[in-house]
Design a protein around this motif. Structure first.
Motif, PDB file in Angstrom:
ATOM      1  N   THR A 109       0.650  -1.286   0.012  1.00 37.23           N
ATOM      2  CA  THR A 109       0.030   0.091  -0.058  1.00 37.23           C
ATOM      3  C   THR A 109       0.820   1.210  -0.176  1.00 37.23           C
ATOM      4  O   THR A 109       2.224   1.184   0.182  1.00 37.23           O
ATOM      5  CB  THR A 109      -1.092   0.047   1.279  1.00 37.23           C
ATOM      6  OG1 THR A 109      -0.048   0.108   2.468  1.00 37.23           O
ATOM      7  CG2 THR A 109      -1.684  -1.341   1.259  1.00 37.23           C
ATOM      8  N   ASP A 110       0.279   2.530  -0.379  1.00 36.94           N
ATOM      9  CA  ASP A 110       0.771   3.687  -0.194  1.00 36.94           C
ATOM     10  C   ASP A 110       1.328   3.737   1.118  1.00 36.94           C
ATOM     11  O   ASP A 110       2.513   4.540   1.360  1.00 36.94           O
ATOM     12  CB  ASP A 110       0.027   4.857  -0.489  1.00 36.94           C
ATOM     13  CG  ASP A 110      -0.091   4.771  -2.306  1.00 36.94           C
ATOM     14  OD1 ASP A 110       0.704   4.740  -3.090  1.00 36.94           O
ATOM     15  OD2 ASP A 110      -1.466   5.246  -2.538  1.00 36.94           O
ATOM     16  N   GLU A 111       0.603   3.512   2.246  1.00 36.75           N
ATOM     17  CA  GLU A 111       1.166   3.618   3.454  1.00 36.75           C
ATOM     18  C   GLU A 111       2.380   2.847   4.113  1.00 36.75           C
ATOM     19  O   GLU A 111       3.292   3.482   4.698  1.00 36.75           O
ATOM     20  CB  GLU A 111      -0.028   3.403   4.565  1.00 36.75           C
ATOM     21  CG  GLU A 111      -1.259   4.246   4.484  1.00 36.75           C
ATOM     22  CD  GLU A 111      -2.136   3.950   3.350  1.00 36.75           C
ATOM     23  OE1 GLU A 111      -2.872   4.895   3.021  1.00 36.75           O
ATOM     24  OE2 GLU A 111      -1.768   3.011   2.626  1.00 36.75           O
ATOM     25  N   VAL A 112       2.698   1.803   3.266  1.00 37.24           N
ATOM     26  CA  VAL A 112       3.644   0.992   3.620  1.00 37.24           C
ATOM     27  C   VAL A 112       4.947   1.628   2.979  1.00 37.24           C
ATOM     28  O   VAL A 112       5.981   1.505   3.745  1.00 37.24           O
ATOM     29  CB  VAL A 112       3.593  -0.473   2.866  1.00 37.24           C
ATOM     30  CG1 VAL A 112       5.047  -1.255   2.882  1.00 37.24           C
ATOM     31  CG2 VAL A 112       2.669  -1.361   3.525  1.00 37.24           C
ATOM     32  N   TRP A 113       4.845   2.097   1.863  1.00 34.00           N
ATOM     33  CA  TRP A 113       6.000   2.597   1.179  1.00 34.00           C
ATOM     34  C   TRP A 113       6.212   4.141   1.700  1.00 34.00           C
ATOM     35  O   TRP A 113       7.743   4.493   2.064  1.00 34.00           O
ATOM     36  CB  TRP A 113       5.716   2.936  -0.210  1.00 34.00           C
ATOM     37  CG  TRP A 113       5.776   1.543  -0.730  1.00 34.00           C
ATOM     38  CD1 TRP A 113       4.478   0.926  -1.601  1.00 34.00           C
ATOM     39  CD2 TRP A 113       6.892   0.477  -1.056  1.00 34.00           C
ATOM     40  NE1 TRP A 113       5.013  -0.450  -1.747  1.00 34.00           N
ATOM     41  CE2 TRP A 113       6.014  -0.555  -1.701  1.00 34.00           C
ATOM     42  CE3 TRP A 113       8.151   0.367  -0.557  1.00 34.00           C
ATOM     43  CZ2 TRP A 113       6.907  -1.795  -1.746  1.00 34.00           C
ATOM     44  CZ3 TRP A 113       8.814  -0.728  -0.873  1.00 34.00           C
ATOM     45  CH2 TRP A 113       8.240  -1.777  -1.607  1.00 34.00           C
ATOM     46  N   ALA A 114       5.341   4.552   2.328  1.00 35.63           N
ATOM     47  CA  ALA A 114       5.617   5.975   2.998  1.00 35.63           C
ATOM     48  C   ALA A 114       6.178   5.709   4.320  1.00 35.63           C
ATOM     49  O   ALA A 114       7.078   6.585   4.673  1.00 35.63           O
ATOM     50  CB  ALA A 114       4.105   6.833   3.183  1.00 35.63           C
ATOM     51  N   ALA A 115       5.915   4.564   4.973  1.00 28.02           N
ATOM     52  CA  ALA A 115       6.616   4.508   6.331  1.00 28.02           C
ATOM     53  C   ALA A 115       8.088   3.712   5.950  1.00 28.02           C
ATOM     54  O   ALA A 115       8.991   3.709   7.009  1.00 28.02           O
ATOM     55  CB  ALA A 115       5.894   3.391   7.292  1.00 28.02           C
ATOM     56  N   HIS A 116       8.419   3.176   4.481  1.00 27.21           N
ATOM     57  CA  HIS A 116       9.646   2.831   4.501  1.00 27.21           C
ATOM     58  C   HIS A 116      10.313   3.226   3.104  1.00 27.21           C
ATOM     59  O   HIS A 116      10.480   2.709   2.046  1.00 27.21           O
ATOM     60  CB  HIS A 116       9.624   1.268   4.393  1.00 27.21           C
ATOM     61  CG  HIS A 116       9.035   0.440   5.471  1.00 27.21           C
ATOM     62  ND1 HIS A 116      10.021   0.332   6.339  1.00 27.21           N
ATOM     63  CD2 HIS A 116       8.086   0.425   5.865  1.00 27.21           C
ATOM     64  CE1 HIS A 116       9.609  -0.155   7.418  1.00 27.21           C
ATOM     65  NE2 HIS A 116       8.133  -0.478   7.311  1.00 27.21           N
ATOM     66  N   PRO A 117      10.678   4.560   3.102  1.00 35.33           N
ATOM     67  CA  PRO A 117      11.311   5.322   1.898  1.00 35.33           C
ATOM     68  C   PRO A 117      12.661   4.987   1.589  1.00 35.33           C
ATOM     69  O   PRO A 117      12.993   5.123   0.677  1.00 35.33           O
ATOM     70  CB  PRO A 117      10.928   6.642   2.341  1.00 35.33           C
ATOM     71  CG  PRO A 117      11.258   6.756   3.929  1.00 35.33           C
ATOM     72  CD  PRO A 117      10.556   5.540   4.341  1.00 35.33           C
TER      73      PRO A 117
END
Length: 295
Positions: A48-56
């Motif tokens: 999800t977008d949230e996953v990648w926002a949390a792991h840049p």
């Protein structure tokens, strides 16, 4: 999700250079050919977008997942085996889908830096028949019409080669013809080089293969494209957009592979794993994590 170390942050944003480890009398080296940039949500569609926002730390400035493209050199005394053959001296850009950009061309230079030439390679063992693993094996040597790996057999799992019609349907008839003159099919459990055995693990493709290298009381599993990114170690249920059989790769392969890579004396090799191609799994924080191994 397990924490990522400060050192890993920088390494996850760059493709790998040459890296080597020893397994007793066997030396294994990652030989870079180029790099690949992938659209994370298209590649791992359960993320999800949230996953990648949390792991840049996994993404470049354009928001793409950074990956390596190359091969694994296995040396035992004077003998040399190559697992996969990079992408070759070409580049490709896609407007949509999992692949954003890919380029190769550095493999011969990497071999030379390791003291090897393509003529030293006695066999090229393929994990599967995708373009970013066939590369140099389907091309003539620069300035001539002889194969780059002039002495090498091409080792391909029987079920993968039996369905080469799938490649022809994808417009890869020339690559199939180039391979056909040199192919020797291999079967599950076969020893293809001292200390190197093939195991056939369908899922990513119909006959995807892994290679298990043993020596010095340790083993290394070259798992091909069973896993594309270290973040899948934390989420083995996330299949790749390139996978042929999504359920099989998640349920029957990645979960077992992650468990294997957590066993003592076991190292993994992820050919697309940015600059963390060699590693092992450790239970850190909230779940399993990929930890680089460089010596």
């Amino acid at each position: 999700m397990a924490d990522v170390t400060v050192d890993q942050v920088g390494r996850l944003r760059r493709p790998a250079g040459i890296r080597s480890i020893r397994l007793g009398d066997v030396k294994v080296s990652y030989v870079p050919d180029g790099d690949v940039r992938l659209r994370p949500l298209d590649l791992l569609q359960d993320s999800t977008d949230e996953v990648w926002a949390a792991h840049p730390e996994y993404l470049d400035a354009a928001g793409h997942l950074v990956g390596s493209v190359g091969a694994l050199l296995v040396e035992h005394g004077d003998r040399a085996l190559l697992i996969d053959a990079g992408f070759g001296p070409q580049a490709h850009e896609a407007p949509d889908g999992p692949l954003a950009t890919i380029h190769g061309g550095a493999l011969a230079d990497g071999l030379a830096e390791l003291g090897r030439s393509p003529e030293d390679i006695e066999a090229v063992a393929f994990t599967h028949l995708h373009a970013d693993h066939l590369g140099w094996a389907c091309l003539p040597a620069p300035g001539g019409d002889r194969p780059v790996f002039s002495r090498a057999d091409y080792l391909i799992s029987e079920p993968e080669w039996d369905r080469r019609d799938l490649l022809v349907e994808q417009g890869m008839a020339e690559q199939v013809a180039a391979l056909a003159r040199r192919v020797r099919t291999v079967t599950d459990g076969e020893e293809v080089f001292p200390g190197v055995r093939v195991r056939i693990t369908p899922g990513h493709t119909v006959g995807h293969a892994e290679y298990v290298i043993t020596g010095g009381g340790r083993r290394l599993i070259a798992f091909g494209d069973a896993v594309h990114s270290p973040i899948q170690i934390d989420h083995p249920d996330w299949s790749s957009g390139f996978d042929h059989d999504l359920a099989r790769t998640a349920d029957r392969r990645r979960r077992r592979l992650v468990a294997e890579l957590a066993e003592p004396g076991t190292i993994g090799f992820g050919v697309h794993f940015a600059d963390v191609v060699f590693g092992h799994v450790r239970q850190d924080g909230d779940g399993p994590a990929w930890r680089p191994v460089d010596a």
